[in-house]
Design a protein around this motif. Sequence first.
Motif, PDB file in Angstrom:
ATOM      1  N   PRO A  28      36.618  53.637 -23.054  1.00 20.79           N
ATOM      2  CA  PRO A  28      35.883  54.024 -22.063  1.00 20.79           C
ATOM      3  C   PRO A  28      35.580  55.691 -22.471  1.00 20.79           C
ATOM      4  N   SER A  29      34.529  56.327 -21.861  1.00 15.96           N
ATOM      5  CA  SER A  29      34.258  57.658 -21.993  1.00 15.96           C
ATOM      6  C   SER A  29      35.380  58.546 -21.533  1.00 15.96           C
ATOM      7  N   GLY A  30      35.627  59.740 -22.124  1.00 16.22           N
ATOM      8  CA  GLY A  30      36.770  60.446 -21.605  1.00 16.22           C
ATOM      9  C   GLY A  30      38.152  59.972 -21.900  1.00 16.22           C
ATOM     10  N   CYS A  31      38.200  58.953 -22.910  1.00 14.67           N
ATOM     11  CA  CYS A  31      39.643  58.425 -23.041  1.00 14.67           C
ATOM     12  C   CYS A  31      40.520  59.109 -24.098  1.00 14.67           C
ATOM     13  N   GLY A  32      39.581  59.983 -25.089  1.00  9.18           N
ATOM     14  CA  GLY A  32      40.192  60.690 -26.120  1.00  9.18           C
ATOM     15  C   GLY A  32      39.677  60.330 -27.533  1.00  9.18           C
ATOM     16  N   LYS A  33      38.791  59.355 -27.615  1.00  7.48           N
ATOM     17  CA  LYS A  33      38.717  58.939 -28.822  1.00  7.48           C
ATOM     18  C   LYS A  33      37.922  59.913 -29.698  1.00  7.48           C
ATOM     19  N   SER A  34      37.085  60.602 -29.116  1.00  5.05           N
ATOM     20  CA  SER A  34      36.157  61.705 -29.936  1.00  5.05           C
ATOM     21  C   SER A  34      37.124  62.884 -30.172  1.00  5.05           C
ATOM     22  N   THR A  35      38.201  63.257 -29.260  1.00  3.61           N
ATOM     23  CA  THR A  35      38.867  64.301 -29.413  1.00  3.61           C
ATOM     24  C   THR A  35      39.805  63.885 -30.622  1.00  3.61           C
ATOM     25  N   PHE A  36      40.351  62.680 -30.541  1.00  2.00           N
ATOM     26  CA  PHE A  36      41.183  62.203 -31.666  1.00  2.00           C
ATOM     27  C   PHE A  36      40.464  62.364 -33.227  1.00  2.00           C
ATOM     28  N   LEU A  37      39.184  61.809 -33.256  1.00  2.00           N
ATOM     29  CA  LEU A  37      38.152  62.015 -34.541  1.00  2.00           C
ATOM     30  C   LEU A  37      38.459  63.369 -34.759  1.00  2.00           C
ATOM     31  N   LYS A  38      38.098  64.266 -33.858  1.00  2.00           N
ATOM     32  CA  LYS A  38      37.575  65.716 -34.280  1.00  2.00           C
ATOM     33  C   LYS A  38      39.038  66.406 -34.729  1.00  2.00           C
ATOM     34  N   THR A  39      40.193  65.771 -34.516  1.00  2.00           N
ATOM     35  CA  THR A  39      41.391  66.422 -34.821  1.00  2.00           C
ATOM     36  C   THR A  39      41.518  66.024 -36.266  1.00  2.00           C
ATOM     37  N   LEU A  40      40.873  65.094 -36.884  1.00  2.00           N
ATOM     38  CA  LEU A  40      41.044  64.797 -38.233  1.00  2.00           C
ATOM     39  C   LEU A  40      40.599  65.765 -39.170  1.00  2.00           C
ATOM     40  N   ASN A  41      39.637  66.456 -38.699  1.00  2.00           N
ATOM     41  CA  ASN A  41      39.109  67.535 -39.613  1.00  2.00           C
ATOM     42  C   ASN A  41      39.339  69.113 -38.963  1.00  2.00           C
ATOM     43  N   ARG A  42      40.093  69.032 -37.958  1.00  2.00           N
ATOM     44  CA  ARG A  42      40.597  70.380 -37.268  1.00  2.00           C
ATOM     45  C   ARG A  42      39.359  70.811 -36.615  1.00  2.00           C
ATOM     46  N   MET A  43      38.210  70.161 -36.179  1.00  2.00           N
ATOM     47  CA  MET A  43      37.063  70.561 -35.329  1.00  2.00           C
ATOM     48  C   MET A  43      37.689  71.155 -34.012  1.00  2.00           C
ATOM     49  N   ASN A  44      38.732  70.542 -33.499  1.00  2.00           N
ATOM     50  CA  ASN A  44      39.237  70.974 -32.305  1.00  2.00           C
ATOM     51  C   ASN A  44      39.862  72.604 -32.331  1.00  2.00           C
ATOM     52  N   ASP A  45      40.029  73.047 -33.528  1.00  2.00           N
ATOM     53  CA  ASP A  45      40.428  74.530 -33.866  1.00  2.00           C
ATOM     54  C   ASP A  45      39.759  75.478 -33.122  1.00  2.00           C
TER      55      ASP A  45
END
Length: 250
Positions: free
Chosen positions: A37-54
């Motif tokens: 569901p929305s807000g479950c962390g899946k997009s955050t996890f994806l962005k972690t894989l190329n350090r977009m969350n930096d």
Amino acid sequence: MSIVSTIDLNLSYGKHHVLHDVTMDIEKNEITALIGPSGCGKSTFLKTLNRMNDLVPGCKISGEVLLAGTDIFSRKVDAAALRKKVGMVFQKANPFPASIYDNIAYAPKYHGVHGRKKLDEIVETSLRKAALWDEVKDRLKKSALGLSGGQQQRLCIARAIALEPEIILMDEATSALDPISTQKTEELMVELKKNYTVIIVTHNMQQAARVADKTAFFFMGDLIEYGKTEQIFENPQREKTKAYVSGQFG
């Protein structure tokens, strides 16, 4: 063979704990779908894989993300070099306000490719791999903004391919597209896995069932279940997974 492994991955934005101890192995030359569901962390996890969350203020990460055995958060790893290996395609097509040709050639030029012949070759190869060449080969000098939504999204995929990545991340890459463009993009995903590892975030469970080799179900920042797509949809082992894939909540 695993190309990406996460080990006890935790991520917080300030006091908001978004990912909790996520451990998973992602196989090379497969499509892995992240659902939930929305807000479950899946997009955050994806962005972690190329350090977009930096790029997000107050982001704290612990645990490991290994790309071909190297921890991407090691000081030895340059984020720009990592993003060359791990390309990203976003939910909304975001072509540059420039020609179709320049959209593809921009990143190779940035990384030091300047010969016209080589750039021409990269542009053609990338557009062919993104199943767009035949549609745009006579208008390469025209603005990318004149393309349809589906074509723009395939152009963004071609732009990611231009850097010869190992992995292509797609964050809801078809959610803004019509059904025909969605079908073309799904066919393209399946074609791409011959040469790349593809990881997608999707709200569309039918899409995950159609294209993914493996599926991971996230809920409230936890990886609830991860396995072969057929098993996740037809024989889930966890009650929460069963409830989600049967449409009891979303």
